[in-house]
Design a protein around this motif. Structure first.
Motif, PDB file in Angstrom:
ATOM      1  N   ALA A  41       0.505  -7.971  -2.169  1.00 22.95           N
ATOM      2  CA  ALA A  41      -0.393  -8.273  -1.048  1.00 22.95           C
ATOM      3  C   ALA A  41       0.062  -7.602   0.239  1.00 22.95           C
ATOM      4  CB  ALA A  41      -0.479  -9.784  -0.833  1.00 22.95           C
ATOM      5  N   SER A  42       1.270  -7.069   0.235  1.00 27.48           N
ATOM      6  CA  SER A  42       1.847  -6.417   1.411  1.00 27.48           C
ATOM      7  C   SER A  42       1.794  -7.359   2.613  1.00 27.48           C
ATOM      8  CB  SER A  42       1.146  -5.085   1.674  1.00 27.48           C
ATOM      9  OG  SER A  42       1.841  -4.337   2.654  1.00 27.48           O
ATOM     10  N   ASN A  43       1.569  -6.801   3.811  1.00 31.20           N
ATOM     11  CA  ASN A  43       1.629  -7.604   5.038  1.00 31.20           C
ATOM     12  C   ASN A  43       0.268  -8.104   5.487  1.00 31.20           C
ATOM     13  OD1 ASN A  43       3.977  -5.430   5.245  1.00 31.20           O
ATOM     14  ND2 ASN A  43       4.611  -7.226   6.381  1.00 31.20           N
ATOM     15  N   SER A  44      -0.656  -8.305   4.567  1.00 31.23           N
ATOM     16  CA  SER A  44      -2.018  -8.669   4.945  1.00 31.23           C
ATOM     17  C   SER A  44      -2.114 -10.109   5.440  1.00 31.23           C
ATOM     18  CB  SER A  44      -2.968  -8.469   3.761  1.00 31.23           C
ATOM     19  OG  SER A  44      -2.544  -9.228   2.646  1.00 31.23           O
ATOM     20  N   LEU A  45      -2.875 -10.284   6.509  1.00 32.71           N
ATOM     21  CA  LEU A  45      -3.237 -11.599   7.039  1.00 32.71           C
ATOM     22  C   LEU A  45      -4.704 -11.861   6.740  1.00 32.71           C
ATOM     23  CD1 LEU A  45      -1.680 -11.810  10.632  1.00 32.71           C
ATOM     24  CD2 LEU A  45      -1.244 -13.407   8.756  1.00 32.71           C
ATOM     25  N   THR A  46      -5.054 -13.090   6.449  1.00 34.87           N
ATOM     26  CA  THR A  46      -6.442 -13.467   6.210  1.00 34.87           C
ATOM     27  C   THR A  46      -7.085 -13.837   7.536  1.00 34.87           C
ATOM     28  OG1 THR A  46      -5.886 -14.274   4.003  1.00 34.87           O
ATOM     29  CG2 THR A  46      -7.960 -15.042   4.957  1.00 34.87           C
ATOM     30  N   LEU A  47      -8.033 -13.012   7.980  1.00 31.41           N
ATOM     31  CA  LEU A  47      -8.666 -13.218   9.284  1.00 31.41           C
ATOM     32  C   LEU A  47     -10.156 -13.575   9.183  1.00 31.41           C
ATOM     33  CD1 LEU A  47      -7.089 -10.232  11.255  1.00 31.41           C
ATOM     34  CD2 LEU A  47      -6.289 -12.605  11.138  1.00 31.41           C
ATOM     35  N   ASP A  48     -10.764 -13.355   8.010  1.00 29.24           N
ATOM     36  CA  ASP A  48     -12.204 -13.576   7.889  1.00 29.24           C
ATOM     37  C   ASP A  48     -12.565 -14.889   7.214  1.00 29.24           C
ATOM     38  OD1 ASP A  48     -11.158 -12.725   5.493  1.00 29.24           O
ATOM     39  OD2 ASP A  48     -12.913 -11.555   4.906  1.00 29.24           O
ATOM     40  N   LEU A 101       6.728  -1.061   0.332  1.00 35.56           N
ATOM     41  CA  LEU A 101       5.508  -0.947   1.136  1.00 35.56           C
ATOM     42  C   LEU A 101       4.418  -1.892   0.660  1.00 35.56           C
ATOM     43  CD1 LEU A 101       5.291   2.931   1.511  1.00 35.56           C
ATOM     44  CD2 LEU A 101       5.948   1.282   3.274  1.00 35.56           C
ATOM     45  N   TYR A 102       4.415  -2.218  -0.626  1.00 38.65           N
ATOM     46  CA  TYR A 102       3.361  -3.050  -1.209  1.00 38.65           C
ATOM     47  C   TYR A 102       3.792  -4.508  -1.388  1.00 38.65           C
ATOM     48  CZ  TYR A 102       1.839   1.646  -2.548  1.00 38.65           C
ATOM     49  OH  TYR A 102       1.478   2.965  -2.536  1.00 38.65           O
ATOM     50  N   SER A 103       5.064  -4.756  -1.394  1.00 38.53           N
ATOM     51  CA  SER A 103       5.610  -6.038  -1.827  1.00 38.53           C
ATOM     52  C   SER A 103       5.201  -7.214  -0.941  1.00 38.53           C
ATOM     53  CB  SER A 103       7.136  -5.956  -1.861  1.00 38.53           C
ATOM     54  OG  SER A 103       7.697  -7.230  -2.031  1.00 38.53           O
ATOM     55  N   GLY A 104       4.628  -8.235  -1.558  1.00 41.90           N
ATOM     56  CA  GLY A 104       4.372  -9.472  -0.838  1.00 41.90           C
ATOM     57  C   GLY A 104       5.647 -10.245  -0.570  1.00 41.90           C
ATOM     58  N   THR A 105       6.625 -10.093  -1.456  1.00 42.09           N
ATOM     59  CA  THR A 105       7.915 -10.751  -1.253  1.00 42.09           C
ATOM     60  C   THR A 105       8.583 -10.252   0.025  1.00 42.09           C
ATOM     61  OG1 THR A 105       8.213 -10.909  -3.649  1.00 42.09           O
ATOM     62  CG2 THR A 105      10.176 -11.205  -2.299  1.00 42.09           C
ATOM     63  N   VAL A 106       8.633  -8.934   0.169  1.00 39.88           N
ATOM     64  CA  VAL A 106       9.221  -8.354   1.382  1.00 39.88           C
ATOM     65  C   VAL A 106       8.360  -8.673   2.602  1.00 39.88           C
ATOM     66  CG1 VAL A 106       9.892  -6.196   2.503  1.00 39.88           C
ATOM     67  CG2 VAL A 106      10.380  -6.539   0.072  1.00 39.88           C
ATOM     68  N   ALA A 107       7.039  -8.707   2.416  1.00 42.25           N
ATOM     69  CA  ALA A 107       6.141  -9.001   3.537  1.00 42.25           C
ATOM     70  C   ALA A 107       6.381 -10.391   4.099  1.00 42.25           C
ATOM     71  CB  ALA A 107       4.690  -8.851   3.092  1.00 42.25           C
ATOM     72  N   ALA A 108       6.638 -11.362   3.239  1.00 38.67           N
ATOM     73  CA  ALA A 108       6.911 -12.720   3.724  1.00 38.67           C
ATOM     74  C   ALA A 108       8.163 -12.735   4.600  1.00 38.67           C
ATOM     75  CB  ALA A 108       7.071 -13.678   2.545  1.00 38.67           C
ATOM     76  N   ALA A 109       9.184 -11.994   4.164  1.00 42.54           N
ATOM     77  CA  ALA A 109      10.399 -11.896   4.980  1.00 42.54           C
ATOM     78  C   ALA A 109      10.127 -11.156   6.277  1.00 42.54           C
ATOM     79  CB  ALA A 109      11.503 -11.198   4.183  1.00 42.54           C
ATOM     80  N   ILE A 197     -14.621  -0.087 -15.089  1.00 45.92           N
ATOM     81  CA  ILE A 197     -13.640  -0.774 -14.249  1.00 45.92           C
ATOM     82  C   ILE A 197     -12.356   0.033 -14.273  1.00 45.92           C
ATOM     83  CG2 ILE A 197     -14.600  -3.095 -14.542  1.00 45.92           C
ATOM     84  CD1 ILE A 197     -12.478  -3.589 -16.690  1.00 45.92           C
ATOM     85  N   TYR A 198     -11.496  -0.235 -13.304  1.00 45.53           N
ATOM     86  CA  TYR A 198     -10.275   0.560 -13.176  1.00 45.53           C
ATOM     87  C   TYR A 198      -9.091  -0.368 -12.929  1.00 45.53           C
ATOM     88  CZ  TYR A 198     -13.681   4.284 -12.451  1.00 45.53           C
ATOM     89  OH  TYR A 198     -14.733   5.146 -12.600  1.00 45.53           O
ATOM     90  N   TRP A 199      -7.998  -0.076 -13.612  1.00 44.85           N
ATOM     91  CA  TRP A 199      -6.736  -0.757 -13.369  1.00 44.85           C
ATOM     92  C   TRP A 199      -5.788   0.221 -12.676  1.00 44.85           C
ATOM     93  CZ3 TRP A 199      -6.266  -5.851 -14.265  1.00 44.85           C
ATOM     94  CH2 TRP A 199      -7.156  -6.443 -15.177  1.00 44.85           C
ATOM     95  N   VAL A 200      -5.076  -0.269 -11.668  1.00 43.05           N
ATOM     96  CA  VAL A 200      -4.053   0.564 -11.041  1.00 43.05           C
ATOM     97  C   VAL A 200      -2.993   0.890 -12.083  1.00 43.05           C
ATOM     98  CG1 VAL A 200      -2.234   0.626  -9.290  1.00 43.05           C
ATOM     99  CG2 VAL A 200      -4.467  -0.376  -8.753  1.00 43.05           C
ATOM    100  N   GLY A 201      -2.597   2.147 -12.149  1.00 43.74           N
ATOM    101  CA  GLY A 201      -1.621   2.581 -13.138  1.00 43.74           C
ATOM    102  C   GLY A 201      -0.206   2.131 -12.802  1.00 43.74           C
ATOM    103  N   PRO A 202       0.715   2.305 -13.738  1.00 46.54           N
ATOM    104  CA  PRO A 202       2.113   1.920 -13.508  1.00 46.54           C
ATOM    105  C   PRO A 202       2.727   2.726 -12.367  1.00 46.54           C
ATOM    106  CG  PRO A 202       1.702   2.374 -15.836  1.00 46.54           C
ATOM    107  CD  PRO A 202       0.502   2.852 -15.087  1.00 46.54           C
ATOM    108  N   PRO A 203       3.748   2.178 -11.723  1.00 41.01           N
ATOM    109  CA  PRO A 203       4.440   2.949 -10.682  1.00 41.01           C
ATOM    110  C   PRO A 203       5.133   4.161 -11.278  1.00 41.01           C
ATOM    111  CG  PRO A 203       5.655   0.948 -11.195  1.00 41.01           C
ATOM    112  CD  PRO A 203       4.346   0.853 -11.918  1.00 41.01           C
TER     113      PRO A 203
END
Length: 250
Positions: A41-48, A101-109, A197-203
């Motif tokens: 989820a990265s650093n996203s905030l829910t604003l809507d 850059l993508y990590s929700g874990t790091v984003a929380a910190a 439909i599309y799935w994001v591929g592996p890193p």
């Protein structure tokens, strides 16, 4: 000491429970975590949309938002008093190199650091970990060291722990972020109505993974500790940019 604990795997994640239980032996712990898995989820905030908070049977607060939402809510009014430190994790799977850059874990910190608190993100390098207690032990050691020797106020620690018994971990390494190759191609499929439909591929595989990187530390059974900063400015390029812009005139 009062610790705020969050994650991106959701409030029922075993890594979160292990971390909160272990830290509660040393301090007061409050858990505010997403109601479901919000990895990447990265650093996203829910604003809507409004956010809903529920206190669950295990005493944790569940939020129908992102990891950043969880920490932001906790530190801007949900808790009566600010905690002293933020821990995020224990994440299923490593957060190293470009993953940060993508990590929700790091984003929380990161959100904890944005709001003025020392923050630690802690992950374990397996999608099905067997040794959460190793990572929890590391969290306690880092907590105790921070209490003795505080770090500069702009520091976020990104910690990755081998999924091994504590006796097989070789120690700590201060590391920099490595880099991956370009991500693997996306995966095209069809839904039950035959629409694409599309799935994001592996890193991508490890690219810059030499000695000194987080990848190298984990590959050699060390705990990787990478100090991160909020300021994304490329300070080394400021002079180049100044010269580049000097040729422009309005």
């Amino acid at each position: 000491m009062h610790i705020l604990v969050s994650n991106d795997d959701g409030y029922l994640a075993p890594g979160l429970n292990c971390l909160a239980t272990t830290l509660s032996e040393h301090a007061e712990v409050t858990v505010v975590a997403p109601d479901r898995n919000r990895s990447a989820a990265s650093n996203s905030l829910t604003l809507d949309l409004p956010l809903r908070v529920s206190k669950m049977a295990n005493g944790f607060f569940s939020v129908d938002g992102t990891p950043t939402d969880c920490v932001h809510l906790a530190l801007t009014g949900l808790l009566k008093e600010d905690p002293d430190i933020v821990f995020s994790g224990i994440n299923n799977g490593e957060n190293m190199g470009d993953d940060v850059l993508y990590s929700g874990t790091v984003a929380a910190a990161t959100e904890g650091r944005f709001l003025g608190l020392p923050s630690i993100a802690i992950s374990i390098n397996s999608s099905q970990p067997k040794f959460f207690e190793t990572a929890a032990h590391v969290a306690v050691q880092l907590l105790q060291q921070l209490a003795k020797v505080p770090l500069p106020s702009d520091t976020i620690l990104n910690v990755n722990v081998p999924d091994l018994p504590l006796s097989k971990v070789r120690g700590y390494k201060t590391t920099r972020l490595g880099q991956r190759h370009r991500a693997e191609p996306m995966i095209e499929a069809r839904d039950p109505r035959n629409k694409k439909i599309y799935w994001v591929g592996p890193p991508g595989a490890q690219q810059d993974a030499g000695e000194g990187t987080d990848f190298y530390a984990l590959d050699n059974q060390y705990i990787s500790v990478t100090p991160l900063q909020v300021d994304l400015t490329n300070h080394q390029r400021l002079g180049l940019m100044d010269a580049w812009l000097s040729e422009l005139a309005l």
